[in-house]
Design a protein around this motif. Structure first.
Motif, PDB file in Angstrom:
ATOM      1  N   GLY A  91     -55.501  10.889   0.952  1.00 55.66           N
ATOM      2  CA  GLY A  91     -54.128  10.787   0.687  1.00 55.66           C
ATOM      3  C   GLY A  91     -53.597  11.320  -1.383  1.00 55.66           C
ATOM      4  N   ALA A  92     -54.787  11.884  -1.911  1.00 53.27           N
ATOM      5  CA  ALA A  92     -54.395  12.099  -3.261  1.00 53.27           C
ATOM      6  C   ALA A  92     -54.155  13.339  -3.727  1.00 53.27           C
ATOM      7  N   ARG A  93     -53.344  13.408  -4.755  1.00 54.13           N
ATOM      8  CA  ARG A  93     -52.966  15.195  -4.752  1.00 54.13           C
ATOM      9  C   ARG A  93     -53.397  15.088  -6.325  1.00 54.13           C
ATOM     10  N   GLY A 110     -50.238   9.662 -19.298  1.00 53.36           N
ATOM     11  CA  GLY A 110     -48.975   9.295 -19.261  1.00 53.36           C
ATOM     12  C   GLY A 110     -48.901   8.441 -19.638  1.00 53.36           C
ATOM     13  N   PRO A 111     -47.917   6.878 -18.355  1.00 54.79           N
ATOM     14  CA  PRO A 111     -47.191   6.102 -18.795  1.00 54.79           C
ATOM     15  C   PRO A 111     -48.700   5.172 -18.155  1.00 54.79           C
ATOM     16  N   ARG A 112     -48.545   4.064 -20.056  1.00 56.85           N
ATOM     17  CA  ARG A 112     -49.491   3.352 -19.315  1.00 56.85           C
ATOM     18  C   ARG A 112     -49.489   1.685 -18.678  1.00 56.85           C
ATOM     19  N   ASP A 113     -48.383   1.900 -17.550  1.00 59.44           N
ATOM     20  CA  ASP A 113     -47.788   0.691 -17.359  1.00 59.44           C
ATOM     21  C   ASP A 113     -47.975   0.820 -15.643  1.00 59.44           C
ATOM     22  N   ARG A 114     -48.148   2.126 -15.239  1.00 59.05           N
ATOM     23  CA  ARG A 114     -48.200   2.210 -13.867  1.00 59.05           C
ATOM     24  C   ARG A 114     -49.415   2.671 -13.169  1.00 59.05           C
ATOM     25  N   ALA A 115     -49.795   2.721 -12.067  1.00 64.43           N
ATOM     26  CA  ALA A 115     -51.167   2.159 -11.719  1.00 64.43           C
ATOM     27  C   ALA A 115     -51.240   3.626 -11.237  1.00 64.43           C
ATOM     28  N   ARG A 116     -51.263   4.412 -11.625  1.00 62.08           N
ATOM     29  CA  ARG A 116     -51.163   6.254 -11.617  1.00 62.08           C
ATOM     30  C   ARG A 116     -52.094   6.678 -12.745  1.00 62.08           C
ATOM     31  N   VAL A 117     -52.840   7.521 -11.672  1.00 59.14           N
ATOM     32  CA  VAL A 117     -53.581   8.580 -12.813  1.00 59.14           C
ATOM     33  C   VAL A 117     -53.313  10.113 -12.254  1.00 59.14           C
ATOM     34  N   ALA A 118     -54.326  10.842 -12.712  1.00 59.06           N
ATOM     35  CA  ALA A 118     -53.555  12.836 -12.930  1.00 59.06           C
ATOM     36  C   ALA A 118     -55.441  12.329 -12.393  1.00 59.06           C
ATOM     37  N   LEU A 119     -55.413  13.614 -11.556  1.00 55.70           N
ATOM     38  CA  LEU A 119     -57.116  14.112 -11.996  1.00 55.70           C
ATOM     39  C   LEU A 119     -57.155  15.786 -11.595  1.00 55.70           C
ATOM     40  N   THR A 120     -57.719  16.240 -13.528  1.00 52.81           N
ATOM     41  CA  THR A 120     -56.773  17.816 -13.109  1.00 52.81           C
ATOM     42  C   THR A 120     -58.207  18.643 -12.870  1.00 52.81           C
ATOM     43  N   LEU A 173     -55.589   1.823  -8.251  1.00 57.40           N
ATOM     44  CA  LEU A 173     -55.096   3.263  -9.303  1.00 57.40           C
ATOM     45  C   LEU A 173     -54.726   4.673  -8.358  1.00 57.40           C
ATOM     46  N   ARG A 174     -53.939   5.050  -7.427  1.00 61.47           N
ATOM     47  CA  ARG A 174     -53.220   6.128  -7.329  1.00 61.47           C
ATOM     48  C   ARG A 174     -53.621   7.471  -7.865  1.00 61.47           C
ATOM     49  N   ALA A 175     -53.863   8.494  -7.577  1.00 61.91           N
ATOM     50  CA  ALA A 175     -54.101   9.733  -8.150  1.00 61.91           C
ATOM     51  C   ALA A 175     -53.445  10.398  -7.648  1.00 61.91           C
ATOM     52  N   VAL A 176     -51.944  11.158  -8.472  1.00 61.60           N
ATOM     53  CA  VAL A 176     -50.596  12.003  -7.830  1.00 61.60           C
ATOM     54  C   VAL A 176     -51.256  12.678  -8.827  1.00 61.60           C
ATOM     55  N   ARG A 214     -52.960  28.146  -1.044  1.00 64.92           N
ATOM     56  CA  ARG A 214     -53.838  26.888   0.168  1.00 64.92           C
ATOM     57  C   ARG A 214     -53.465  25.110  -0.697  1.00 64.92           C
ATOM     58  N   ILE A 215     -53.674  25.398  -2.515  1.00 69.10           N
ATOM     59  CA  ILE A 215     -52.427  24.335  -3.426  1.00 69.10           C
ATOM     60  C   ILE A 215     -51.545  23.561  -3.566  1.00 69.10           C
ATOM     61  N   LEU A 216     -50.598  24.812  -3.234  1.00 66.34           N
ATOM     62  CA  LEU A 216     -49.724  24.589  -2.907  1.00 66.34           C
ATOM     63  C   LEU A 216     -48.735  23.878  -2.091  1.00 66.34           C
ATOM     64  N   ASP A 217     -49.723  24.017  -0.379  1.00 67.03           N
ATOM     65  CA  ASP A 217     -49.399  23.915   0.675  1.00 67.03           C
ATOM     66  C   ASP A 217     -49.756  22.256   0.345  1.00 67.03           C
ATOM     67  N   GLY A 218     -51.138  21.853   0.271  1.00 69.39           N
ATOM     68  CA  GLY A 218     -51.366  21.088  -0.124  1.00 69.39           C
ATOM     69  C   GLY A 218     -51.033  20.085  -0.718  1.00 69.39           C
ATOM     70  N   GLY A 219     -50.019  20.163  -1.340  1.00 64.61           N
ATOM     71  CA  GLY A 219     -48.714  19.546  -2.247  1.00 64.61           C
ATOM     72  C   GLY A 219     -49.220  19.233  -3.552  1.00 64.61           C
ATOM     73  N   HIS A 220     -49.639  19.775  -4.065  1.00 63.25           N
ATOM     74  CA  HIS A 220     -50.825  20.004  -6.060  1.00 63.25           C
ATOM     75  C   HIS A 220     -50.155  20.316  -6.762  1.00 63.25           C
ATOM     76  N   ASP A 221     -50.294  20.555  -7.750  1.00 65.13           N
ATOM     77  CA  ASP A 221     -49.871  20.742  -9.230  1.00 65.13           C
ATOM     78  C   ASP A 221     -50.529  22.427  -9.119  1.00 65.13           C
ATOM     79  N   LEU A 222     -50.093  23.717  -9.374  1.00 66.69           N
ATOM     80  CA  LEU A 222     -50.834  24.288 -10.181  1.00 66.69           C
ATOM     81  C   LEU A 222     -49.940  25.253 -11.853  1.00 66.69           C
ATOM     82  N   GLY A 223     -50.936  25.396 -11.956  1.00 71.11           N
ATOM     83  CA  GLY A 223     -50.973  25.755 -13.629  1.00 71.11           C
ATOM     84  C   GLY A 223     -51.496  27.236 -14.181  1.00 71.11           C
TER      85      GLY A 223
END
Length: 270
Positions: A110-112, A79-89, A260-263, A131-140
């Motif tokens: 507090g991570a998603r 994702g964008p390199r100018d925001r303090a976010r990362v994605a754990l997949t 860094l925030r995990a989103v 369970r995944i969706l109700d926890g606020g996570h992405d599902l793919g």
């Protein structure tokens, strides 16, 4: 975020949750032979190869549909390199106790996260979609059988993508937000076209590989990720490995120290 001393206790609890479980994650390099649990009642064979139908209740939180992100390539690796976010997949396959422990630990901090589920795993563990969706996570979608999609002909590769999409739609009302090809970091041009035909404008890659499927130990998993991660990174991890459960509290601590925030991947790109 929770205190580090409590994280130590959680790490021990998470490890206990998977003691004795087989490491049944979905390595993208080495096939894993496992004994699958019996399919849930009410999900007998239905139309199509390997399809299942039955009174499985849809997820209480409907999965968002895939979306196109203007300015992003067909294959997204970060994702964008100018925001303090990362994605754990997480590649979704393996023992459900391990998956549940990982989701719970992420939520305590507090991570998603983003879960790319294997279709046959959803057949066996349909409640985990909810369970995944109700926890606020992405599902793919991570294909139907998790075999090497790069070596398949067009018909077989499309069947892998569409088969998993069908299960996601039946369980959640949507084909999921992302598609990641199986046993490869990068989708071939053919697989990218087939994913688009199935309804996924982008394929999801990653720029940080945790190598957790090699079972190197929790400390090594943490070190591998933290040495490579930066703003906007997409990290590849797996359900089904005790090392990953044990590593997650320390990894989340390390992200917090670096600001860094995990989103979810959707949040990363929004």
């Amino acid at each position: 975020m929770i205190p580090i001393d409590r994280r130590s206790a959680l790490r021990a609890a998470a490890g206990a949750a998977v003691t004795g479980a087989l490491a049944t994650g979905c390595s993208d390099t080495t096939p894993t032979s496992v004994q699958r649990p019996a399919s849930p009642s009410g999900t007998g064979p239905g139309p199509g190869s390997g399809d299942r139908s039955g009174p499985v209740r849809p997820a209480t939180r409907t999965a968002p549909a895939p979306r196109r992100f203007p300015g992003q390539p067909a294959e997204i690796a970060h994702g964008p390199r100018d925001r303090a976010r990362v994605a754990l997949t997480f590649h979704g396959q393996g023992d459900p106790a391990t998956a549940t422990a990982l989701l719970a630990e992420a939520e305590r901090a507090g991570a998603r996260v983003t879960v790319l589920a294997v279709g046959t795993w959803l057949d066996e563990q349909p409640a985990l979609a909810r369970r995944i969706l109700d926890g606020g996570h992405d599902l793919g979608n991570h294909t139907l059988h998790h075999t090497d999609i790069s070596d398949m002909d067009e018909a077989a590769a499309y069947a892998e993508i569409a088969g998993c999409a069908q299960r996601l739609r039946r369980l959640t009302g949507s084909i999921g937000t992302w598609f990641r090809p199986s046993r490869t970091q990068h989708a071939t041009p053919l697989v990218q076209r087939l994913a688009a035909r199935a309804g996924y404008p982008h394929t999801l890659s990653y720029d940080v590989d945790s190598l957790d499927f090699t079972s190197p130990g929790a400390a090594t998993v943490v070190r591998t990720v933290t040495e490579e991660i930066r703003e906007g990174s997409v990290v590849s991890l797996h359900f089904g490995y005790a090392d990953t459960v044990a590593a997650l509290p320390a990894l989340l601590d390390a992200l917090e120290r670096r600001g860094l925030r995990a989103v979810t991947t959707t949040e990363l790109l929004t």
